[in-house]
Design a protein around this motif. Sequence first.
Motif, PDB file in Angstrom:
ATOM      1  N   SER A  71      45.442  54.919  54.476  1.00 18.03           N
ATOM      2  CA  SER A  71      45.768  56.121  55.239  1.00 18.03           C
ATOM      3  C   SER A  71      46.880  55.875  56.259  1.00 18.03           C
ATOM      4  N   LEU A  72      47.653  56.927  56.530  1.00 21.70           N
ATOM      5  CA  LEU A  72      48.677  56.871  57.563  1.00 21.70           C
ATOM      6  C   LEU A  72      48.071  56.769  58.961  1.00 21.70           C
ATOM      7  N   ALA A  73      46.754  56.951  59.036  1.00 21.61           N
ATOM      8  CA  ALA A  73      46.094  56.859  60.340  1.00 21.61           C
ATOM      9  C   ALA A  73      46.010  55.422  60.846  1.00 21.61           C
ATOM     10  N   VAL A  74      46.198  54.453  59.966  1.00 17.55           N
ATOM     11  CA  VAL A  74      45.935  53.056  60.325  1.00 17.55           C
ATOM     12  C   VAL A  74      47.058  52.443  61.166  1.00 17.55           C
ATOM     13  N   ALA A  75      48.315  52.626  60.758  1.00 20.21           N
ATOM     14  CA  ALA A  75      49.428  51.925  61.408  1.00 20.21           C
ATOM     15  C   ALA A  75      49.526  52.210  62.909  1.00 20.21           C
ATOM     16  N   PRO A  76      49.476  53.481  63.373  1.00 18.04           N
ATOM     17  CA  PRO A  76      49.561  53.717  64.824  1.00 18.04           C
ATOM     18  C   PRO A  76      48.429  53.054  65.600  1.00 18.04           C
ATOM     19  N   SER A  88      54.316  48.552  60.212  1.00 18.58           N
ATOM     20  CA  SER A  88      55.145  49.627  59.668  1.00 18.58           C
ATOM     21  C   SER A  88      54.398  50.374  58.580  1.00 18.58           C
ATOM     22  N   GLN A  89      54.584  51.686  58.561  1.00 20.45           N
ATOM     23  CA  GLN A  89      54.016  52.503  57.490  1.00 20.45           C
ATOM     24  C   GLN A  89      55.134  52.984  56.573  1.00 20.45           C
ATOM     25  N   VAL A  90      54.842  52.959  55.299  1.00 18.89           N
ATOM     26  CA  VAL A  90      55.835  53.246  54.268  1.00 18.89           C
ATOM     27  C   VAL A  90      55.245  54.258  53.295  1.00 18.89           C
ATOM     28  N   VAL A 199      53.001  65.556  57.935  1.00 21.64           N
ATOM     29  CA  VAL A 199      51.870  64.667  57.596  1.00 21.64           C
ATOM     30  C   VAL A 199      50.969  64.400  58.798  1.00 21.64           C
ATOM     31  N   LYS A 200      51.109  65.199  59.862  1.00 22.90           N
ATOM     32  CA  LYS A 200      50.338  64.903  61.063  1.00 22.90           C
ATOM     33  C   LYS A 200      48.833  64.990  60.819  1.00 22.90           C
ATOM     34  N   ASP A 201      48.401  65.890  59.916  1.00 20.17           N
ATOM     35  CA  ASP A 201      46.974  65.965  59.604  1.00 20.17           C
ATOM     36  C   ASP A 201      46.512  64.708  58.875  1.00 20.17           C
ATOM     37  N   ASP A 202      47.377  64.181  57.999  1.00 19.68           N
ATOM     38  CA  ASP A 202      47.035  62.950  57.269  1.00 19.68           C
ATOM     39  C   ASP A 202      46.856  61.775  58.230  1.00 19.68           C
ATOM     40  N   PHE A 213      51.254  55.289  49.920  1.00 16.85           N
ATOM     41  CA  PHE A 213      51.144  55.036  51.355  1.00 16.85           C
ATOM     42  C   PHE A 213      50.828  53.553  51.567  1.00 16.85           C
ATOM     43  N   PHE A 214      51.790  52.804  52.069  1.00 20.83           N
ATOM     44  CA  PHE A 214      51.592  51.370  52.299  1.00 20.83           C
ATOM     45  C   PHE A 214      51.751  51.068  53.782  1.00 20.83           C
ATOM     46  N   THR A 215      51.045  50.037  54.245  1.00 22.09           N
ATOM     47  CA  THR A 215      51.190  49.562  55.618  1.00 22.09           C
ATOM     48  C   THR A 215      51.431  48.059  55.593  1.00 22.09           C
ATOM     49  N   PHE A 216      52.507  47.622  56.248  1.00 21.46           N
ATOM     50  CA  PHE A 216      52.852  46.204  56.321  1.00 21.46           C
ATOM     51  C   PHE A 216      52.830  45.752  57.778  1.00 21.46           C
TER      52      PHE A 216
END
Length: 783
Positions: A71-76, A88-90, A199-202, A213-216
Amino acid sequence: MFKSYFTIAFRNIRRNWSYAFLNIFGLTLGIASCLILFLVVRNELTFDNYAKADRIYRVTWNAIDFNSNISLAVAPKMRAEFPELRVSQVMYNQEAMIKINNQRFKEKDFVIADEYLPQIFDFQWISGDPKTALREPNAIVLTESIAKKYYGNTDPMGQVINVENQFNAKVTGVIKDLPPNRSVPIQILLSFETIRNQVKDDMNNIYDIGGGFFTFMLLPENYSIKRVQARISGFIHKNWNLNPKEVRFPLQPLKDVHFDQRYINNVITPTSKDTYYALFGVALLIIITACINFVNLATAQAIKRAKEVGVRKVLGANRSQLIGQFLGETTVLVLLALALGITLAAMFLSGAASWLNIKLDPGQLTQPIVIAYISGIAIAVILIAGLYPAFVQSAFRPVDSLKDQGSKFVKGLSLRKVLVVGQFTISQILIVGTIIVANQMNFFENQDLGFNKDAVVSFFIPNRAKQDVLHQQLVSNPGVEQVTFSNGAPSYNSNFNGFTAPKFGIIKDDVTEVKFIDENYINMFGLKMLAGQKVFKKAPTDTAQNIIVNETLIHKLGITDPNKAIGQQINWNGPATITGVVHDFQSESKHKLRRACILQYNNNRFFMASVKIRPGNINQTIDKIGKSWSALFPDNLFEYKFLDDHIASFYTQEQKEYTAFKFFSCIAILIGCLGLYGLIMFAAAQRTKEVGIRKVLGAPLMSIIGLFSKEFVVLIVIAFVIAAPLGYWMMNNWLNNYAYHISIGPGIFLIAIAASFAIAALTIAYQTLKAAMVNPVKSLRSE
């Protein structure tokens, strides 16, 4: 001294040119193949070799599956919890439409990334500031080749590019093209700030895991990954109140991404390192086969040089001098073969790269590690191929040599037979391997899919409001047999969700694939209904949650009879009633087991059209479809894909490996044949008088042929006894990498030994017949 070695070496090459040709040609093929395979394997084993790769990790999701997407929620949250890390989120998109003035392009490897990505991956910047290039909305970074494609030699900085008819982005940077061996290939980078509001809800839902959706994350120098791993469980519980035993965030080293086959939803399908070790093994087998040829032919030729050795010893030469001389001659042959092999590799490297779908060029042959490898090959071949013949030839006793009894010494050597057995063993293992890989590739693409893939093309619908008009135009096309709308054809798996069924003991979310389909989907793809009714068109006011499920899902419920599943309920977006059961079908590659699947009518989720085309004018039909589609969506580019091509893309890596394995196995077998041809040619020359006497005494032609063949028949059988269990063990281990695979039957081994006999027969046939047909008067004239 060395000058005399070279002089004698070249003199012997001229005198025995046929044997020299076989040796040099075999070694040339072996060295060229070994070099190309080395570069192929090196390309794959150096995937993601960024400068900081040892400190880069991918944050992944593990609940039921190992999912590379998260999820995009993880990176922040990670940036807040771990301020010492770069996170970083990709968002990877397989393709996007780019518009520049009136020109439109469909570009692959379109990536949306935040400003932190350039701090993690060491892109080489031609223009722009890596610290700020992706910081602002509507900022875009191009690779060098894309920039030249759009703007030629004009500076692209500050130019405006339209993306997907939605964003007008300004070029803020240009980077060097990335090597192709990257797990996330990049052609274009759009700033994440551009789509943040969309994508703010995501970004608030941990379970909203989109495809791509990747997070590095990047560790500081001298910072142990264990420090992060120790805090991850608390991080998950603190931010989302999840049980860390049920939901985990495995931290995957970047260098493992290309080889970890547990993970789904990768951009490039992971492959096993063992496959590339096997290819490197083929390279070693090729060079070993070439060395065996050299040893066999050199020891066979030693008989002719027995008197030379005797004379040299009588004149005072010691054994070390003779060994030096023969090694010197070997060095000349090897260096000549090495030069030819490097030239051959350079000539065919680009072609081989294109054939194997990887990027290689002759310039790589000048890299230090490749030069070291070439030097290692040269030294190894000189020692392996030269030492034994040198010791054999230098061991002749002068008395026996000058009496023409050197042949007795050489004939007594059994090593030559051992080496021939080794060659046949290698050939039979490679034949077995090639047949099994070919059968597995056929199984991948053509067997047990559970649906009809023939003559079906799929393409996306940019605007669902026009799908009814599109449907009318498609069905009116005389070349179109059937049409269906959905969120994806059977082999497109883009939607996964969780379900529970407390009544059946499933109280935790279980992952299921979800396909939203129309009323024509099941018929067009030939899905087999096992119980209940097919999907039917629903009115917008119909809110009933009726679903069709596959066999795997009802088996998870503990139901074996499909009819007993009808009417049962599970919790999936609320209570859902099972109204039908469909036979399992393959929605992913055969690397993984078939998963539970739900099918439901929902015309709000249709974004793909699939069309079955009538046999005949397929190209003409597709042209008409393209015109209809383009008339409805003039701001977009029409692109389609045949379903069987999409399925084949699951196995791009395997196809690449199979192509390499097949080609270089044939090279190894060819080199073995060259050696066998040389041996039979030598044997025929040595037994000319014997054949003449036998013919005078009435021996028939087949008897003479059998005289030369029987020894090789025995050696082939011995080799088969060794190769069969070895080949079975190696290929069975390879097949176990796949959830679905063929079985290894006895027929494969019968083909292997039959092929060995055929190859040997064809190789020795000419020389055997030539020896048998010689007039005995000519053979015995000197007696």
